[in-house]
Design a protein around this motif. Structure first.
Motif, mmCIF file in Angstrom:
data_model
loop_
_atom_site.group_PDB
_atom_site.id
_atom_site.type_symbol
_atom_site.label_atom_id
_atom_site.label_comp_id
_atom_site.label_asym_id
_atom_site.label_seq_id
_atom_site.Cartn_x
_atom_site.Cartn_y
_atom_site.Cartn_z
ATOM 1 N N ILE A 1 0.842 -1.190 0.000
ATOM 2 C CA ILE A 1 0.000 0.000 0.000
ATOM 3 C C ILE A 1 0.878 1.241 0.000
ATOM 4 N N LEU A 2 0.240 2.378 -0.266
ATOM 5 C CA LEU A 2 0.943 3.655 -0.257
ATOM 6 C C LEU A 2 0.252 4.581 0.728
ATOM 7 N N ILE A 3 1.015 5.096 1.684
ATOM 8 C CA ILE A 3 0.506 6.107 2.619
ATOM 9 C C ILE A 3 0.888 7.470 2.040
ATOM 10 N N LYS A 4 -0.086 8.378 1.927
ATOM 11 C CA LYS A 4 0.189 9.688 1.334
ATOM 12 C C LYS A 4 -0.399 10.797 2.196
ATOM 13 N N ALA A 5 0.360 11.887 2.314
ATOM 14 C CA ALA A 5 -0.143 13.062 3.035
ATOM 15 C C ALA A 5 -1.322 13.649 2.283
ATOM 16 N N SER A 6 -2.382 13.984 3.011
ATOM 17 C CA SER A 6 -3.577 14.550 2.379
ATOM 18 C C SER A 6 -3.339 15.986 1.919
ATOM 19 N N ALA A 7 -2.479 16.713 2.643
ATOM 20 C CA ALA A 7 -2.372 18.161 2.430
ATOM 21 C C ALA A 7 -1.263 18.606 1.488
ATOM 22 N N GLY B 1 6.632 14.250 -2.437
ATOM 23 C CA GLY B 1 7.232 13.079 -1.796
ATOM 24 C C GLY B 1 7.236 13.137 -0.283
ATOM 25 N N LYS B 2 6.808 14.262 0.291
ATOM 26 C CA LYS B 2 6.796 14.388 1.758
ATOM 27 C C LYS B 2 5.542 13.722 2.324
ATOM 28 N N GLY B 3 5.736 12.955 3.395
ATOM 29 C CA GLY B 3 4.610 12.245 3.985
ATOM 30 C C GLY B 3 4.158 11.068 3.149
ATOM 31 N N MET B 4 5.047 10.542 2.325
ATOM 32 C CA MET B 4 4.702 9.420 1.449
ATOM 33 C C MET B 4 5.538 8.201 1.825
ATOM 34 N N ARG B 5 4.866 7.069 2.031
ATOM 35 C CA ARG B 5 5.559 5.856 2.438
ATOM 36 C C ARG B 5 4.953 4.631 1.757
ATOM 37 N N ILE B 6 5.817 3.784 1.174
ATOM 38 C CA ILE B 6 5.374 2.509 0.618
ATOM 39 C C ILE B 6 5.499 1.458 1.721
ATOM 40 N N VAL B 7 4.443 0.682 1.924
ATOM 41 C CA VAL B 7 4.451 -0.358 2.954
ATOM 42 C C VAL B 7 4.198 -1.703 2.280
ATOM 43 N N ASP B 8 5.198 -2.579 2.345
ATOM 44 C CA ASP B 8 5.087 -3.890 1.683
ATOM 45 C C ASP B 8 4.383 -4.928 2.544
ATOM 46 N N GLN C 1 5.864 2.967 9.542
ATOM 47 C CA GLN C 1 5.796 3.839 8.371
ATOM 48 C C GLN C 1 4.666 4.865 8.490
ATOM 49 N N MET C 2 3.586 4.457 9.117
ATOM 50 C CA MET C 2 2.457 5.371 9.342
ATOM 51 C C MET C 2 2.895 6.551 10.220
ATOM 52 N N ASN C 3 3.599 6.224 11.304
ATOM 53 C CA ASN C 3 4.066 7.283 12.215
ATOM 54 C C ASN C 3 5.059 8.215 11.528
ATOM 55 N N ARG C 4 5.917 7.656 10.682
ATOM 56 C CA ARG C 4 6.879 8.493 9.947
ATOM 57 C C ARG C 4 6.156 9.415 8.969
ATOM 58 N N ALA C 5 5.168 8.874 8.277
ATOM 59 C CA ALA C 5 4.412 9.671 7.297
ATOM 60 C C ALA C 5 3.681 10.816 7.982
ATOM 61 N N PHE D 1 -3.863 9.471 3.845
ATOM 62 C CA PHE D 1 -4.820 8.493 3.345
ATOM 63 C C PHE D 1 -4.061 7.331 2.725
ATOM 64 N N ILE D 2 -4.780 6.253 2.490
ATOM 65 C CA ILE D 2 -4.147 5.009 2.059
ATOM 66 C C ILE D 2 -4.748 4.557 0.742
ATOM 67 N N GLU D 3 -3.876 4.126 -0.166
ATOM 68 C CA GLU D 3 -4.353 3.566 -1.416
ATOM 69 C C GLU D 3 -3.446 2.421 -1.836
ATOM 70 N N LYS D 4 -3.921 1.632 -2.764
ATOM 71 C CA LYS D 4 -3.137 0.520 -3.291
ATOM 72 C C LYS D 4 -1.888 1.055 -3.974
ATOM 73 N N TYR D 5 -0.754 0.403 -3.735
ATOM 74 C CA TYR D 5 0.475 0.818 -4.402
ATOM 75 C C TYR D 5 0.524 0.211 -5.798
#
Length: 480
Positions: free
Chosen positions: A154-160, A164-171, A179-183, A197-201
């Protein structure tokens, strides 16, 4: 419209001023004390210092910029990109002070400035979107509940925000909490808003964007696509137009989708709709940038259109002077962002004194430049020095011209992305068109560039020796 203030610096400020002056419009530059001797200050008809070097004390001071505009009887403000270009409050300030904001209305900036609001707006137009959840969250437990049905990675992405800031790929699920806390931490630091928010990578994606332009008379045009898949840290370095993988049918579909995105927020002016293209050539809406893009020159070269001129004409209330049928792709263009960054050390910023700074010149070479020899590269701003753009009748010709232009671009005093650009252009994956956003991860190593530099030095030394021996031989000839 008699006078435009450009609320920016560097190459984009000069780029906008060139078109304004071509149209007979006076220009005003604003600058920080760090930029007092910068080329954009000298280029403008008038220039005003607005504060200390840090952006929040100068280029981000909306009230100060408005004050300068009013004092100098400015008709319109062009924000360039970065700084206040996607700040809805600044657009509103211009509107309330009877100054034309050369960009979209504040409503569109607000909608497209939030990735979730943007997704909500385009839903009704049936535009493909990456599977995910359309709500902002900050709780790890909720993230786990959302991620399981979507499936990892999945991909964690900053809403605002973006970049690339606040973006994390989680395998894997076990990495989600970390990774959520880092994002969240990154998003809070960068945007003052930790919601994600979270979406499919999407694996092996290409980053394709469509340039659009909308006037106030109901016309929206698309100016074809740009391929922006060569990135480091989720930020673009090499861009081209057109993409080497889009068929005419897919280009038409993506262009139509981009126009629908613009309609969804009642768009005005220049904007870019960004898509992910997967390995099977399915495309998904990513976001919309409500401004002129850094990479707009490649579109200008393949369409023969001055996008800044169209921005200004639309801001004056004019109709777009062309139709969709008028627009054709002619040739191919590449752009390399020349950053003061060290590609041998993870692209870290390289500030310093430009001891040598000589631009390449020649047919089909364009440099949108913001620096000159003898200047210091300040630490306060984005480290982009210029944009090197080349054009060719074919993609191969544009690449060949880019390599030659890089070789003739001489910079001493700071490390730059020029060697990286040459590495990309000479790499078989890029030349073949068989690449995606993982190009840097899959193909690039600092050692590869170092090897190239050493090989060039050896060749130069051999040539020098050969020329020396030839000279010596010629000197001896009369005595034989």
């Amino acid at each position: 419209m008699n006078k435009i203030l450009v609320a920016n610096r560097g190459e984009i400020a000069i780029r906008v001023m060139k078109t304004a002056q071509k149209m007979g419009i006076k220009t005003v530059a604003v600058y920080s004390t760090a930029d007092r001797n910068a080329p954009h200050v000298k280029f403008a008809d008038q220039a005003v210092c607005i504060g200390a070097p840090p952006s929040n004390q100068s280029y981000l001071k909306a009230d100060k910029i408005i004050e300068v505009a009013k004092n100098l009887n400015v008709d319109a403000i062009h924000p360039g990109y970065g700084f206040l270009s996607e700040n809805a409050t600044f657009a509103e300030l211009c509107e309330t002070n009877n100054i034309i904001f050369i960009g979209p209305k504040s409503k569109a900036i607000k909608i497209m400035g939030s990735k979730l609001a943007a997704k909500e707006a385009v839903k009704q137009y049936n535009i493909p979107m990456v599977p995910g959840i359309d709500e902002a969250i900050t709780e790890v437990s909720k993230a786990k509940d959302i991620a399981k049905p979507i499936g990892f990675p999945i991909l964690i992405k900053a809403s605002a925000g973006g970049g690339g800031k606040g973006m994390r790929i989680v395998d894997k699920e076990r990495d989600l909490e970390f990774q959520m806390n880092r994002a969240i931490s990154e998003a809070t630091s960068a945007f003052g808003d930790g919601s994600v928010f979270i979406e499919k990578y999407v694996g092996s994606p290409r980053h394709i964007e469509i340039q659009i332009m909308a006037d106030s008379h109901g016309t929206i045009l698309h100016f074809f696509e740009r391929e922006c898949s060569i990135q480091r840290r989720h930020q673009k370095v090499v861009e081209e137009a057109p993409s080497s993988v889009l068929s005419p049918e897919l280009r038409q579909k993506m262009g139509d989708a981009a126009i629908k995105v613009a309609k969804s927020c009642d768009y005005l002016g220049a904007g870019t709709v960004e898509f992910l293209l997967d390995a099977d050539h399915n495309f998904y809406f990513l976001e919309m940038n409500t401004r002129l893009q850094v990479e707009h020159p490649v579109t200008e070269l393949i369409t023969g259109v001055d996008l800044v001129e169209l921005q200004i004409r639309i801001a004056r209330g004019e109709k777009l002077p062309i139709t969709q049928d008028d627009l054709k792709i002619k040739g191919h263009a590449l752009e390399l962002r020349v950053y003061a960054e060290d590609p041998l050390h993870d692209f870290l910023p390289s500030v310093g004194h430009l001891k040598t700074y000589k631009l390449p010149i020649g047919k089909n070479i364009r440099v949108d430049n913001g620096f000159e020899q003898g200047m210091d590269v300040p630490i306060y701003y984005d480290p982009m020095l210029s944009k090197l753009i080349t054009y060719g009748k074919t993609r191969e010709e544009a690449i060949h011209t880019m390599i030659k232009a890089i070789e003739n671009y001489h910079i001493e005093g700071v490390a730059t992305t020029l060697p990286f650009g040459k590495f990309v252009c000479e790499h078989e994956a890029f030349k073949s068109g068989n690449f995606d956003t993982h190009f840097v991860k899959q193909h690039y190593t600092p050692e590869a560039i170092q090897q190239g530099i050493e090989n060039e030095a050896k060749i130069a030394a051999l040539i020098a020796v050969k020329l020396y021996l030839e000279d010596q031989n010629m000197l001896r000839l009369p005595n034989t």
